[in-house]
Design a protein around this motif. Structure first.
Motif, PDB file in Angstrom:
ATOM      1  N   ASP A  84      39.844 -37.105 -15.399  1.00 53.40           N
ATOM      2  CA  ASP A  84      39.158 -36.198 -14.492  1.00 53.40           C
ATOM      3  C   ASP A  84      39.627 -36.649 -13.109  1.00 53.40           C
ATOM      4  O   ASP A  84      39.168 -37.672 -12.595  1.00 53.40           O
ATOM      5  N   ILE A  86      39.231 -35.731 -10.030  1.00 54.81           N
ATOM      6  CA  ILE A  86      38.110 -35.981  -9.114  1.00 54.81           C
ATOM      7  C   ILE A  86      36.819 -35.686  -9.870  1.00 54.81           C
ATOM      8  O   ILE A  86      36.572 -34.548 -10.285  1.00 54.81           O
ATOM      9  N   ASP A  87      36.005 -36.697 -10.036  1.00 57.47           N
ATOM     10  CA  ASP A  87      34.667 -36.503 -10.591  1.00 57.47           C
ATOM     11  C   ASP A  87      33.703 -36.521  -9.405  1.00 57.47           C
ATOM     12  O   ASP A  87      33.676 -37.501  -8.655  1.00 57.47           O
ATOM     13  N   THR A  89      33.460 -33.403  -7.387  1.00 60.25           N
ATOM     14  CA  THR A  89      34.165 -32.576  -6.395  1.00 60.25           C
ATOM     15  C   THR A  89      33.195 -31.940  -5.395  1.00 60.25           C
ATOM     16  O   THR A  89      33.490 -31.863  -4.197  1.00 60.25           O
ATOM     17  N   ASN A 161      21.698 -30.879 -14.188  1.00 57.34           N
ATOM     18  CA  ASN A 161      22.451 -29.919 -13.383  1.00 57.34           C
ATOM     19  C   ASN A 161      22.782 -28.632 -14.137  1.00 57.34           C
ATOM     20  O   ASN A 161      23.449 -28.678 -15.160  1.00 57.34           O
ATOM     21  N   HIS A 184      19.960 -38.845  -9.589  1.00 56.67           N
ATOM     22  CA  HIS A 184      21.207 -38.211 -10.025  1.00 56.67           C
ATOM     23  C   HIS A 184      22.103 -38.105  -8.817  1.00 56.67           C
ATOM     24  O   HIS A 184      21.761 -37.451  -7.828  1.00 56.67           O
ATOM     25  N   GLU A 191      28.420 -42.934 -12.226  1.00 61.97           N
ATOM     26  CA  GLU A 191      27.036 -43.319 -12.563  1.00 61.97           C
ATOM     27  C   GLU A 191      27.000 -44.122 -13.871  1.00 61.97           C
ATOM     28  O   GLU A 191      26.184 -45.025 -14.030  1.00 61.97           O
ATOM     29  N   ARG A 207      22.618 -32.579 -21.776  1.00 60.68           N
ATOM     30  CA  ARG A 207      22.822 -31.127 -21.627  1.00 60.68           C
ATOM     31  C   ARG A 207      23.811 -30.576 -22.635  1.00 60.68           C
ATOM     32  O   ARG A 207      23.773 -29.414 -22.991  1.00 60.68           O
ATOM     33  N   LYS A 209      26.901 -30.360 -21.744  1.00 57.86           N
ATOM     34  CA  LYS A 209      27.762 -29.583 -20.831  1.00 57.86           C
ATOM     35  C   LYS A 209      28.971 -30.390 -20.359  1.00 57.86           C
ATOM     36  O   LYS A 209      30.023 -29.841 -20.052  1.00 57.86           O
ATOM     37  N   LEU A 210      28.792 -31.707 -20.292  1.00 51.86           N
ATOM     38  CA  LEU A 210      29.862 -32.519 -19.709  1.00 51.86           C
ATOM     39  C   LEU A 210      31.070 -32.575 -20.647  1.00 51.86           C
ATOM     40  O   LEU A 210      30.942 -32.711 -21.856  1.00 51.86           O
TER      41      LEU A 210
END
Ligand code: IPD
Ligand code: CA
Length: 267
Positions: A84, A86-87, A89, A161, A184, A191, A207, A209-210
């Motif tokens: 990734d 840029i984590d 962004t 999120n 968060h 994190e 979630r 989602k990641l």
């Protein structure tokens, strides 16, 4: 690892001049392989990583949140480089000082075969690294996760999120009621590294989602300490490394805090 250090240094050099122009209108570059709109700075960081590896004649398959899967060199199946670029962004674009670059190398496109990993905190120039079986390090010093067990004393990151909040939030209610310090910060790879080095005690993202591209490097950095990354039910985690593979997980500093958290998570 030397190559990964070169990669992150090139990312730092590449994005530095771009940080001055963030207020200017950004071009529309379409949607990345991971499903989010591509920003110029994400692509530049990804290009920096691929350029370094190409210059060093490395054969590799790039698995990236931005460009998806790209093959380089004569034997691209030799190394899988999951990144990734840029984590965080949104943090970067808004000037919130918390974002990172994440690079993981594996023999297969799977999380369990990651053997070398680096997450760079691009704001504080803190480098988290791990090589399988050799422990995890921050700026070259060995790190250990915390032995905090009590949820009342723990600092716990929870990502809620933008995704299925009506489904996810009720599953977290009991936990949120038991924890005094919830955070968060907006860059999940970083994190997770904060759990690995004892800055925080757990990080929770149930979630689903990641993308696995976001956490491949942080996974090894965590598991090279006493911290664990598991499913929300506390079971071992394995996943394909791909820009479209999504994952739900918890990261916990030690076995006892994992048990305390799993007991309170619904579903
Ligand atoms: C994001 C960050 C953020 C998380 C988002 C991710 P990105 O990564 O990790 O903390 O809440 O779901 O997409 O998009 O900046 O690479
Ligand atoms: Ca990203």
């Amino acid at each position: 690892m030397d190559l990964l250090i070169k990669c992150k240094t090139r990312v730092q050099q590449t994005i530095k001049p771009m940080l001055k122009n963030l207020a200017e209108p950004q071009p529309n570059l379409g949607i990345g392989a991971g499903g989010d709109p591509i920003k110029r700075i994400d692509l530049a960081a990804e290009g920096a990583i691929a350029d370094v590896l190409e210059e060093q004649d490395v054969s590799f398959t790039l698995v990236s949140e931005e460009s998806g899967i790209k093959r380089y060199g004569s034997n691209p199946g030799e190394n899988f480089v999951t990144t990734d670029p840029i984590d965080g962004t949104t943090n970067l674009l808004r000037g919130i000082p918390f974002y990172a670059t994440s690079i993981a190398v594996s023999t297969e496109p799977t999380m369990s075969t990651v053997h070398t990993a680096l997450v760079e905190d691009l704001v504080h120039c803190t480098t988290y690294t791990a090589e399988k079986g050799k422990g995890a390090h921050r700026n070259g010093c060995r790190i250990t996760s915390s032995n905090t067990e009590s949820l009342k004393q723990a600092v716990i990151g929870i990502d809620l999120n933008t995704y299925k909040v009506k489904e996810i939030a009720p599953r977290l209610t009991n936990l949120i009621q038991s924890v005094r310090h919830i955070r968060h910060l907006g860059a999940n790879a970083l994190e997770i590294c904060h759990v690995a080095d004892g800055t925080a005690d757990a990080f929770i993202d149930i979630r689903g989602k990641l993308r696995t591209t976001d956490i491949a490097a942080a996974y090894l950095i965590t598991t090279e300490t006493d911290a664990e990354m598991t499913t929300p039910q506390g079971k071992p985690l394995e996943a394909e490394l791909s820009p479209t593979q999504k994952i739900a997980f918890i990261v916990t500093a030690n076995r006892k805090i994992r048990e305390n958290i799993v007991d309170l998570l619904e579903g």
